[in-house]
Design a protein around this motif. Structure first.
Motif, PDB file in Angstrom:
ATOM      1  N   SER A 151     -23.807  46.043  -1.284  1.00 23.98           N
ATOM      2  CA  SER A 151     -24.287  44.779  -0.748  1.00 23.98           C
ATOM      3  C   SER A 151     -25.360  45.072   0.294  1.00 23.98           C
ATOM      4  O   SER A 151     -25.141  45.844   1.208  1.00 23.98           O
ATOM      5  N   TYR A 152     -26.512  44.459   0.116  1.00 26.96           N
ATOM      6  CA  TYR A 152     -27.573  44.624   1.102  1.00 26.96           C
ATOM      7  C   TYR A 152     -27.207  43.884   2.369  1.00 26.96           C
ATOM      8  O   TYR A 152     -26.604  42.816   2.323  1.00 26.96           O
ATOM      9  N   LEU A 186     -28.669  41.650   4.858  1.00 24.98           N
ATOM     10  CA  LEU A 186     -29.849  40.824   5.051  1.00 24.98           C
ATOM     11  C   LEU A 186     -29.980  40.560   6.538  1.00 24.98           C
ATOM     12  O   LEU A 186     -29.080  40.003   7.163  1.00 24.98           O
ATOM     13  N   GLN A 219     -31.797  35.000  -6.285  1.00 21.85           N
ATOM     14  CA  GLN A 219     -30.898  33.990  -5.714  1.00 21.85           C
ATOM     15  C   GLN A 219     -31.582  33.187  -4.606  1.00 21.85           C
ATOM     16  O   GLN A 219     -31.361  31.991  -4.475  1.00 21.85           O
ATOM     17  N   LYS A 220     -32.388  33.843  -3.812  1.00 25.37           N
ATOM     18  CA  LYS A 220     -33.016  33.177  -2.669  1.00 25.37           C
ATOM     19  C   LYS A 220     -34.401  32.626  -3.004  1.00 25.37           C
ATOM     20  O   LYS A 220     -35.000  31.941  -2.189  1.00 25.37           O
ATOM     21  N   GLU A 229     -31.634  40.901  -7.505  1.00 26.07           N
ATOM     22  CA  GLU A 229     -30.757  39.733  -7.605  1.00 26.07           C
ATOM     23  C   GLU A 229     -30.844  38.875  -6.344  1.00 26.07           C
ATOM     24  O   GLU A 229     -30.829  37.641  -6.424  1.00 26.07           O
ATOM     25  N   ASN A 230     -30.943  39.503  -5.177  1.00 18.65           N
ATOM     26  CA  ASN A 230     -31.111  38.743  -3.928  1.00 18.65           C
ATOM     27  C   ASN A 230     -32.417  37.959  -3.938  1.00 18.65           C
ATOM     28  O   ASN A 230     -32.463  36.818  -3.476  1.00 18.65           O
TER      29      ASN A 230
END
Length: 87
Positions: free
Chosen positions: A5-6, A8, A40-41, A36-37
């Motif tokens: 998990s990054y 953020l 999603q964002k 993917e982040n």
């Protein structure tokens, strides 16, 4: 399911982007999580290899690197698909 998990981190809000440094060192799982982040964002992503810097000064930017084999990529979500452009 991706185990990584990054973190953020809220920056100074100077640029509305997601940045990933040392990109070439990341394994495929970490790279996919970064992408993917972005998806999603729905945010612009920039990936930088080691020895590459992005210098932003108002509305101009410069890419600085001391090794021409290193890369910076612009990553965008276009029509629901991730598009990666080497710069």
């Amino acid at each position: 399911m991706c185990k990584y998990s990054y973190d953020l981190i809220e920056g100074l809000n100077i640029l509305d982007i997601m940045l990933c440094v040392h990109y070439e060192e990341k394994n495929e799982e970490k790279k996919q999580m970064f992408l993917e982040n972005i998806k999603q964002k729905d945010i612009l992503g920039i990936s930088l290899d080691n020895r590459v810097a992005l210098v932003v000064n108002e509305d101009r930017y410069e890419i600085v690197k001391d090794d021409e084999t290193k890369e910076l990529s612009k990553i965008e979500l276009i029509d629901g698909e991730i598009k990666i452009k080497k710069i």
